[in-house]
Design an enzyme around this catalytic site. Structure first.
Site, PDB file in Angstrom:
ATOM      1  N   ASP A   1     -15.245  16.186 -21.040  1.00 29.58           N
ATOM      2  CA  ASP A   1     -16.355  15.591 -20.306  1.00 29.58           C
ATOM      3  C   ASP A   1     -15.945  15.426 -18.842  1.00 29.58           C
ATOM      4  OD1 ASP A   1     -14.763  13.275 -20.101  1.00 29.58           O
ATOM      5  OD2 ASP A   1     -15.779  12.282 -21.770  1.00 29.58           O
ATOM      6  N   SER A   2     -16.824  14.865 -18.037  1.00 26.18           N
ATOM      7  CA  SER A   2     -16.549  14.779 -16.596  1.00 26.18           C
ATOM      8  C   SER A   2     -15.314  13.935 -16.298  1.00 26.18           C
ATOM      9  CB  SER A   2     -17.768  14.248 -15.850  1.00 26.18           C
ATOM     10  OG  SER A   2     -18.136  12.982 -16.351  1.00 26.18           O
TER      11      SER A   2
END
Length: 80
Positions: A38-39
Site C-alpha cells: 500500500d502507499s
C-alpha cells in the site's frame, strides 16, 4: 555499482519488508499488484532505498517507481 548488484540489494530489501522469497522477485515484479504494497509500504520502502543507496528520491520520482525494474533503473541512473 552494477545493475545486478543493485537488483540483489533491492531484492534483499523487498524480501525483508514484504516477507517474500527473493527468488520470487524479478525486474517485472510490481510493488502494488504483486507485493500488495500500500502507499505506506511504498513510502517506507523508498526511504529504505534512499538510506541504502545514499540517493535522494523526490516524491514525483517515487510515484513513477512501479516495478523492481523501475527502482533498479532509478538507482543506476542516480548513483553518486
Amino acid at each position: 555499482m552494477t545493475e545486478d548488484e543493485i537488483f540483489n540489494k533491492i531484492s534483499s530489501l523487498i524480501s525483508d519488508n514484504f516477507d517474500i522469497d527473493s527468488n520470487n522477485i524479478s525486474l517485472s515484479t510490481k510493488f502494488a499488484e504483486d507485493l500488495e504494497a500500500d502507499s505506506i509500504d511504498l513510502v517506507e520502502f523508498i526511504l529504505q532505498l534512499e538510506d541504502e543507496f545514499g540517493a535522494e528520491i523526490s516524491d514525483e520520482d517515487a510515484e513513477k517507481i512501479k516495478t523492481v525494474g523501475d527502482a533498479v533503473a532509478y538507482i543506476k541512473a542516480h548513483q553518486g
